[in-house]
Design a protein around this motif. Structure first.
Motif, PDB file in Angstrom:
ATOM      1  N   SER A 265       0.830  -1.217   0.000  1.00 44.71           N
ATOM      2  CA  SER A 265       0.000   0.000   0.000  1.00 44.71           C
ATOM      3  C   SER A 265       0.861   1.262   0.000  1.00 44.71           C
ATOM      4  CB  SER A 265      -0.927  -0.011   1.208  1.00 44.71           C
ATOM      5  OG  SER A 265      -0.155  -0.114   2.383  1.00 44.71           O
ATOM      6  N   ASP A 266       2.028   1.187   0.569  1.00 39.93           N
ATOM      7  CA  ASP A 266       2.919   2.350   0.532  1.00 39.93           C
ATOM      8  C   ASP A 266       4.371   1.911   0.699  1.00 39.93           C
ATOM      9  OD1 ASP A 266       3.397   1.893   3.265  1.00 39.93           O
ATOM     10  OD2 ASP A 266       1.718   3.189   3.836  1.00 39.93           O
ATOM     11  N   ILE A 267       5.243   2.872   0.622  1.00 40.80           N
ATOM     12  CA  ILE A 267       6.674   2.559   0.597  1.00 40.80           C
ATOM     13  C   ILE A 267       7.144   1.967   1.931  1.00 40.80           C
ATOM     14  CG2 ILE A 267       7.441   4.890   1.290  1.00 40.80           C
ATOM     15  CD1 ILE A 267       9.108   3.020  -1.558  1.00 40.80           C
ATOM     16  N   ASP A 268       6.531   2.389   3.022  1.00 43.31           N
ATOM     17  CA  ASP A 268       6.942   1.850   4.320  1.00 43.31           C
ATOM     18  C   ASP A 268       6.597   0.379   4.455  1.00 43.31           C
ATOM     19  OD1 ASP A 268       8.210   4.114   5.297  1.00 43.31           O
ATOM     20  OD2 ASP A 268       6.332   4.987   6.011  1.00 43.31           O
ATOM     21  N   GLN A 269       5.419   0.021   3.908  1.00 38.41           N
ATOM     22  CA  GLN A 269       5.050  -1.392   3.924  1.00 38.41           C
ATOM     23  C   GLN A 269       6.043  -2.205   3.079  1.00 38.41           C
ATOM     24  OE1 GLN A 269       1.253  -2.938   2.182  1.00 38.41           O
ATOM     25  NE2 GLN A 269       0.550  -2.796   4.306  1.00 38.41           N
ATOM     26  N   ALA A 270       6.445  -1.631   1.955  1.00 37.45           N
ATOM     27  CA  ALA A 270       7.426  -2.330   1.101  1.00 37.45           C
ATOM     28  C   ALA A 270       8.697  -2.614   1.898  1.00 37.45           C
ATOM     29  CB  ALA A 270       7.746  -1.484  -0.128  1.00 37.45           C
ATOM     30  N   PHE A 271       9.178  -1.620   2.633  1.00 39.58           N
ATOM     31  CA  PHE A 271      10.438  -1.809   3.359  1.00 39.58           C
ATOM     32  C   PHE A 271      10.264  -2.664   4.606  1.00 39.58           C
ATOM     33  CE2 PHE A 271      12.025   1.391   0.492  1.00 39.58           C
ATOM     34  CZ  PHE A 271      13.272   0.884   0.228  1.00 39.58           C
ATOM     35  N   GLU A 272       9.080  -2.633   5.190  1.00 38.88           N
ATOM     36  CA  GLU A 272       8.838  -3.540   6.317  1.00 38.88           C
ATOM     37  C   GLU A 272       9.031  -4.996   5.858  1.00 38.88           C
ATOM     38  OE1 GLU A 272       4.864  -3.392   8.008  1.00 38.88           O
ATOM     39  OE2 GLU A 272       5.225  -5.378   8.891  1.00 38.88           O
ATOM     40  N   LEU A 273       8.405  -5.334   4.735  1.00 38.94           N
ATOM     41  CA  LEU A 273       8.528  -6.711   4.237  1.00 38.94           C
ATOM     42  C   LEU A 273       9.940  -6.997   3.744  1.00 38.94           C
ATOM     43  CD1 LEU A 273       5.130  -7.072   2.315  1.00 38.94           C
ATOM     44  CD2 LEU A 273       5.731  -7.892   4.611  1.00 38.94           C
ATOM     45  N   CYS A 274      10.506  -6.024   3.097  1.00 36.97           N
ATOM     46  CA  CYS A 274      11.827  -6.214   2.524  1.00 36.97           C
ATOM     47  C   CYS A 274      12.871  -6.432   3.624  1.00 36.97           C
ATOM     48  CB  CYS A 274      12.157  -4.981   1.687  1.00 36.97           C
ATOM     49  SG  CYS A 274      13.595  -5.225   0.680  1.00 36.97           S
ATOM     50  N   ASN A 275      12.759  -5.670   4.698  1.00 36.17           N
ATOM     51  CA  ASN A 275      13.682  -5.877   5.820  1.00 36.17           C
ATOM     52  C   ASN A 275      13.475  -7.234   6.476  1.00 36.17           C
ATOM     53  OD1 ASN A 275      15.267  -3.483   5.809  1.00 36.17           O
ATOM     54  ND2 ASN A 275      13.537  -2.332   6.670  1.00 36.17           N
ATOM     55  N   ALA A 276      12.235  -7.720   6.441  1.00 33.47           N
ATOM     56  CA  ALA A 276      11.964  -9.044   7.005  1.00 33.47           C
ATOM     57  C   ALA A 276      12.632 -10.134   6.156  1.00 33.47           C
ATOM     58  CB  ALA A 276      10.461  -9.286   7.104  1.00 33.47           C
TER      59      ALA A 276
END
Lengths: 425, 425
Positions: free
Chosen positions: A308-319
């Motif tokens: 939904s947004d860039i922060d969600q992208a990085f949350e998953l990506c960092n995981a």
């Protein structure tokens, strides 16, 4: 081709499961036997395994000066130039990692710090056959040489008496590898770890390899240093509407063509982009020499995640903590602060991973399978040891003595306490 | 008590033999079974093993705030002061190891560097029983906290329902350990590595332990980070005529009292000093609480080596790569440049190892058994990952494209070449 996930689905997907990278016991047992044999019997066992696995025992295990010189005549100038330019870039990036010994405290009574000292002997393993990569020679040897390693050796197999890929030999010359041995697989790792009459042991072994080589490195770890135990290669791409679907697809394919188990994940802020990327993947794969490998990897280990947004992208990506992370967004530099765990980051629309794989400067030896959460890509630091040092004057020791003796007594180590007491009485 | 060697004899002694530290297969198999069980079944298996090995399942695995608070009442103020002062010194030394992210290149077209990011979750293992060392809590936790680790957990066993040593709890409070779990041995390592319902998994496990704990760490290595696989502790002392035999002996004994397999080696420029040290060893051991352990260690793993000059001393000493190196000579600082391989160095007549074990600042978690040839003591760096980053402009990519495509084609990775080609056409 990419399996579609939303945020929730991805969270419970296999991409975020902590699975053991451990090699199965059968491989471990057979690998252990080879290592033990070579440790016990030296060259005799080593040559036996070379004959068994590679068909022919080379006349000389050590590549001669003449062989190294002859290789230069077999490589075209365009390749030599490309290797030289790549080596320059890689050197320039890694040179800036070099650090000096440090002084933490220095006054009348106390002198303390860290000495930076190079490892003395390093062995680089370079696979043979189709996965024979000159870029590996550059990436592994350059930081070692810059760190000041006195002896950088290399081992690569010779199959059925075939000559070593001359590009490997030229790359080794360009970066200053001292000795090259014609031995591969578990044998090479065992010889480097424990030494034989012909191949001296090293202090640390680096470089890629198949499952057997990885198992061998895991088994000798502790007796010598190793770089890491690498899993399949992987890329994650964070993309917004500004991304070019053709570039995104090309980069996913570049990852996928390595290996059917390679992982390629797209975190997209646009559903439309995902559709266009899937179309591109089909078109681009259909004209790729390694079509089969890439298609299998994308179908089995490829994922698109609509966020939904860039922060969600990085949350998953960092995981995920991907080995390679591409940020193909409008303002890529602004995203750099969001990166917590990744091996190496490629920013913007004109920084494909391939550029870093070969050429730009950062190392391509990187932590895979989520290990970027606790480890780093290869650097000069991997060939340096830090030795702390400490000097106390008699007065300084006297000041500290009561506390130290108290702690020693707490741990019931009276001898420790007395080593202080004797000096201050 | 020390076995006497000359230069030649020492060169062919067992002290310089590369022996495998590898745990035997039986230990490995039983440890693997426990790990697999806990990975599969979580808390259910974990509690079963706690009951089996430690007698009683604690009511709560997580040490409560009340338990932590209560511990402060059970520790005398002298110990609390000593712990606080030690923690301050250790913090001060390690703080100076902290580094910033770096920029290697930044011009109009290229931006490249390394991000420094902390590991998120770290687990510290602290043995119980007689080897329950509050200093271990300080040495392992302080660099992690300074590095910015968000969650520092600790695990220590509770035997037969006995309370945890309150000094450990106070030390954990002083350095800011977030969670403490009442679990020890292989179970603790497995829970940290893979997580259970009660104990969240971590990214890296550090801390000492017995042979089973060491085997467990070796087995989970790769799935999580680990600090090292430590062998028996060891000290080497380089001494000349200026050395005080009583101090030298006290320091050899402080090492030897740890463990019958501890190593203590004296490189002496004076034959007379060796005689005096041997006399002192006898006298001092006879009044030591841990006399038996120390005497066995000195008799079996103690050595004196008479060397002809200081360079010979350091040649042999670097070949050993001792965990601890004391330089008790007239001009100790002048010898620092001769040190190539050692975990930590203690300079002069008033810097006994015990001072560093507890108090002065440098870490006491150090590479043993010659592994100082390729690894370093614990530092802030062990809790930091370096992520490289790279940005190329379109123009910069165009300049690099020909070389990169040439190298990709050499490696028969056409997809890599096309990822460049698509962007420059």
């Amino acid at each position: 081709m990419l399996t579609a996930y939303n945020y929730q689905e991805f969270l419970s997907s296999s991409f975020l499961k902590k699975e053991s990278n451990k090699t199965n016991r059968d491989i471990m047992d057979s690998v252990k036997k080879i290592i033990d044999d070579i440790q016990d019997k030296g060259d005799r066992a080593l040559l036996g395994y070379i004959e068994k696995f590679d068909g022919v025992i080379p006349e000389n295990l050590l590549v001669s000066r003449e062989e190294r010189k002859a290789a230069w005549k077999l490589v075209d100038t365009k390749t030599i130039t490309a290797l030289r330019n790549a080596a320059e870039n890689i050197k320039s990036f890694h040179q800036k990692q070099l650090q000096n010994s440090r002084i933490m405290q220095q006054d009348e009574n106390i002198y303390a710090g860290q000495l930076y000292r190079p490892i003395e002997r390093v062995g680089i393993y370079v696979p043979g056959g189709t996965a024979s990569y000159p870029s590996s020679v550059l990436m592994n040897a350059i930081p070692a040489v810059l760190a000041g390693v006195e002896n950088v050796s290399m081992a690569t197999p010779v199959r059925n008496g075939q000559p070593i890929n001359p590009v490997l030999l030229v790359a080794a010359d360009i970066v200053g590898v001292h000795n090259i041995y014609k031995v591969g697989g578990v044998q090479a790792i065992a010889a480097f770890a424990y030494g034989t009459e012909t191949i001296p042991s090293v202090d640390k072994i680096v470089g890629p390899g198949n499952a057997y080589v990885a198992a061998a490195k895991a088994l000798v770890y502790g007796d010598v240093g190793i770089d890491m135990i690498a899993g399949p290669s992987e890329v994650a791409i964070v993309a917004d509407e500004s991304a070019n679907a053709s570039y995104v697809a090309a980069d996913l394919i570049a990852q996928a063509e390595h290996d059917p188990s390679a992982r390629a994940i797209l975190f997209s802020l646009s559903a439309e982009l995902i559709d266009r990327v899937n179309d591109e993947l089909k078109n681009q794969c259909s004209v790729l020499p390694r079509e089969e490998i890439a298609t299998e990897a994308l179908n089995v280990n490829g994922a698109s995640v609509l966020v939904s947004d860039i922060d969600q992208a990085f949350e998953l990506c960092n995981a995920v903590a991907p080995e390679h992370l591409e940020i193909q967004t409008e303002r890529p530099l602004e995203c750099l602060g969001k990166v917590k765990h990744a091996g190496s980051v490629f920013l913007g629309h004109y920084t494909p991973e391939a550029l870093g794989d070969y050429y730009a400067g950062p190392n391509h030896v990187l932590p895979t399978s989520g290990t970027a959460k606790f480890s780093s890509g290869l650097s000069v630091d991997d060939f340096i040891k830090k030795t702390t040092f400490l000097y106390y004057s008699e007065a300084a020791l006297k000041d500290a003595s009561e506390d130290v003796m108290q702690l020693a007594k707490q741990e019931q180590l009276e001898g420790h306490s007395r080593a202080i007491e004797k000096r201050i009485k």
